[in-house]
Enzyme design. Structure first.
Site, PDB file in Angstrom:
ATOM      1  N   GLY A  92      35.227 -11.318 -31.243  1.00  0.00           N
ATOM      2  CA  GLY A  92      35.746 -11.603 -31.300  1.00  0.00           C
ATOM      3  C   GLY A  92      37.196 -11.375 -32.946  1.00  0.00           C
ATOM      4  O   GLY A  92      38.658 -10.547 -32.731  1.00  0.00           O
TER       5      GLY A  92
ATOM      6  N   ASP B 187      28.237 -12.685 -29.496  1.00  0.00           N
ATOM      7  CA  ASP B 187      27.147 -11.885 -29.350  1.00  0.00           C
ATOM      8  C   ASP B 187      26.283 -12.078 -28.423  1.00  0.00           C
ATOM      9  O   ASP B 187      26.387 -11.287 -27.712  1.00  0.00           O
ATOM     10  CB  ASP B 187      25.856 -12.016 -30.811  1.00  0.00           C
ATOM     11  CG  ASP B 187      26.635 -11.466 -31.913  1.00  0.00           C
ATOM     12  OD1 ASP B 187      27.144  -9.630 -31.855  1.00  0.00           O
ATOM     13  OD2 ASP B 187      26.815 -12.381 -32.834  1.00  0.00           O
TER      14      ASP B 187
ATOM     15  N   THR C 242      36.071  -8.885 -34.195  1.00  0.00           N
ATOM     16  CA  THR C 242      36.522  -7.028 -34.169  1.00  0.00           C
ATOM     17  C   THR C 242      37.149  -7.126 -33.477  1.00  0.00           C
ATOM     18  O   THR C 242      37.911  -5.818 -33.928  1.00  0.00           O
ATOM     19  CB  THR C 242      35.126  -6.162 -34.030  1.00  0.00           C
ATOM     20  OG1 THR C 242      34.188  -7.571 -34.794  1.00  0.00           O
ATOM     21  CG2 THR C 242      35.321  -5.135 -33.606  1.00  0.00           C
TER      22      THR C 242
ATOM     23  N   LYS D  47      33.825  -3.789 -40.317  1.00  0.00           N
ATOM     24  CA  LYS D  47      34.896  -3.718 -39.858  1.00  0.00           C
ATOM     25  C   LYS D  47      35.423  -2.401 -40.027  1.00  0.00           C
ATOM     26  O   LYS D  47      36.022  -1.785 -39.230  1.00  0.00           O
ATOM     27  CB  LYS D  47      36.056  -4.967 -40.452  1.00  0.00           C
ATOM     28  CG  LYS D  47      34.573  -6.198 -39.040  1.00  0.00           C
ATOM     29  CD  LYS D  47      35.827  -7.002 -38.811  1.00  0.00           C
ATOM     30  CE  LYS D  47      35.176  -8.016 -37.997  1.00  0.00           C
ATOM     31  NZ  LYS D  47      33.664  -8.634 -38.300  1.00  0.00           N
TER      32      LYS D  47
ATOM     33  N   ASP E 175      25.791  -4.720 -40.768  1.00  0.00           N
ATOM     34  CA  ASP E 175      25.360  -5.463 -42.409  1.00  0.00           C
ATOM     35  C   ASP E 175      24.677  -5.721 -42.473  1.00  0.00           C
ATOM     36  O   ASP E 175      24.145  -6.777 -42.536  1.00  0.00           O
ATOM     37  CB  ASP E 175      26.724  -6.033 -42.629  1.00  0.00           C
ATOM     38  CG  ASP E 175      26.870  -6.160 -43.991  1.00  0.00           C
ATOM     39  OD1 ASP E 175      25.667  -5.678 -45.298  1.00  0.00           O
ATOM     40  OD2 ASP E 175      27.408  -7.292 -45.206  1.00  0.00           O
TER      41      ASP E 175
ATOM     42  N   GLY F 256      31.264 -13.539 -33.682  1.00  0.00           N
ATOM     43  CA  GLY F 256      29.536 -13.508 -33.401  1.00  0.00           C
ATOM     44  C   GLY F 256      28.953 -14.361 -33.626  1.00  0.00           C
ATOM     45  O   GLY F 256      28.561 -15.552 -32.885  1.00  0.00           O
TER      46      GLY F 256
ATOM     47  N   HIS G 144      30.150  -6.280 -37.806  1.00  0.00           N
ATOM     48  CA  HIS G 144      29.744  -7.425 -39.125  1.00  0.00           C
ATOM     49  C   HIS G 144      31.046  -6.997 -40.079  1.00  0.00           C
ATOM     50  O   HIS G 144      31.913  -5.983 -40.374  1.00  0.00           O
ATOM     51  CB  HIS G 144      28.484  -7.722 -39.932  1.00  0.00           C
ATOM     52  CG  HIS G 144      27.731  -7.967 -38.996  1.00  0.00           C
ATOM     53  ND1 HIS G 144      26.050  -7.519 -39.222  1.00  0.00           N
ATOM     54  CD2 HIS G 144      27.551  -8.929 -38.088  1.00  0.00           C
ATOM     55  CE1 HIS G 144      25.323  -7.730 -38.444  1.00  0.00           C
ATOM     56  NE2 HIS G 144      26.118  -8.800 -37.730  1.00  0.00           N
TER      57      HIS G 144
ATOM     58  N   HIS H 214      23.696 -15.697 -37.654  1.00  0.00           N
ATOM     59  CA  HIS H 214      23.673 -15.817 -36.545  1.00  0.00           C
ATOM     60  C   HIS H 214      22.626 -14.520 -35.973  1.00  0.00           C
ATOM     61  O   HIS H 214      22.177 -13.950 -34.819  1.00  0.00           O
ATOM     62  CB  HIS H 214      24.867 -15.115 -35.845  1.00  0.00           C
ATOM     63  CG  HIS H 214      25.682 -14.607 -36.036  1.00  0.00           C
ATOM     64  ND1 HIS H 214      26.372 -14.240 -37.490  1.00  0.00           N
ATOM     65  CD2 HIS H 214      26.554 -13.918 -35.127  1.00  0.00           C
ATOM     66  CE1 HIS H 214      26.892 -12.921 -37.389  1.00  0.00           C
ATOM     67  NE2 HIS H 214      26.766 -12.757 -35.942  1.00  0.00           N
TER      68      HIS H 214
ATOM     69  N   ASP I  53      21.175 -14.400 -32.772  1.00  0.00           N
ATOM     70  CA  ASP I  53      21.796 -13.585 -31.742  1.00  0.00           C
ATOM     71  C   ASP I  53      22.027 -12.347 -31.697  1.00  0.00           C
ATOM     72  O   ASP I  53      21.948 -12.104 -29.983  1.00  0.00           O
ATOM     73  CB  ASP I  53      23.412 -14.328 -31.708  1.00  0.00           C
ATOM     74  CG  ASP I  53      23.355 -15.889 -31.812  1.00  0.00           C
ATOM     75  OD1 ASP I  53      22.093 -16.640 -31.270  1.00  0.00           O
ATOM     76  OD2 ASP I  53      24.604 -16.757 -31.605  1.00  0.00           O
TER      77      ASP I  53
ATOM     78  N   ARG J  66      17.190  -6.987 -28.470  1.00  0.00           N
ATOM     79  CA  ARG J  66      16.868  -7.093 -26.988  1.00  0.00           C
ATOM     80  C   ARG J  66      16.832  -6.168 -25.471  1.00  0.00           C
ATOM     81  O   ARG J  66      16.010  -5.739 -25.446  1.00  0.00           O
ATOM     82  CB  ARG J  66      15.774  -8.801 -27.263  1.00  0.00           C
ATOM     83  CG  ARG J  66      14.885  -8.191 -26.803  1.00  0.00           C
ATOM     84  CD  ARG J  66      14.254 -10.303 -26.784  1.00  0.00           C
ATOM     85  NE  ARG J  66      13.272 -10.030 -25.881  1.00  0.00           N
ATOM     86  CZ  ARG J  66      13.290  -9.987 -23.870  1.00  0.00           C
ATOM     87  NH1 ARG J  66      14.839 -10.527 -23.737  1.00  0.00           N
ATOM     88  NH2 ARG J  66      12.442  -9.951 -22.730  1.00  0.00           N
TER      89      ARG J  66
END
Ligand code: PGA
Length: 126
Positions: free
Chosen positions: A35, A60, A37, A12, A80, A55, A8, A87, A90, A96
């Site tokens: 993207g 993600d 990151t 970063k 973070d 993200g 996040h 999101h 996501d 999960r």
């Protein structure tokens, strides 16, 4: 040998520090990232990173799809947790699906150190 790196915005710099410390090891993997990151990682290191969508725009979930198909063997996702993320569903889905497939998921730097050490030992890397 494919691993994903995500951070996040507020994290970063931490992830880039981690990637610099482990650049030689990470260079031996196929790297994917969300993207922004991915762009930051390629600016800051010599690593080649396949960039997914950002993200909040589905990156993600794109990485989660690779976990579901067995193509991604570990994720470092420095979150973070003090800032609300648009999101969040996501992010929960990615965590999960890692648990569904028993894929290592490091969500802080201390765990990330253990995961990279474990991967290096498993693959006989320096
Ligand atoms: P980003 O996405 O790398 O595109 O910023 C990360 C995230 O917020 O999940």
């Amino acid at each position: 040998m494919r691993i994903a790196l995500i951070a996040h915005d507020e994290k970063k710099d931490d992830l880039i520090g981690f990637a610099r410390n482990h650049e030689a090891r990470l260079a031996q993997f196929d790297l994917i990232a969300t993207g922004t990151t991915g762009a930051r990682l390629m600016d800051a290191t010599d690593l080649d990173v396949e960039r997914k969508a950002s993200g909040p725009l589905g990156g993600d979930m794109m990485i989660g799809a690779e976990v579901a198909t067995g193509d991604c063997e570990a994720i470092v996702f420095i979150r973070d947790v003090l800032t609300a993320q648009p999101h969040e569903p996501d992010i929960s889905a990615l965590m999960r699906i890692c648990d569904v497939h028993d894929v290592p998921l490091a969500t802080n730097l201390s765990t990330a150190e253990h995961v990279i050490d474990g991967l290096a030992a498993e693959h006989d890397l320096d």
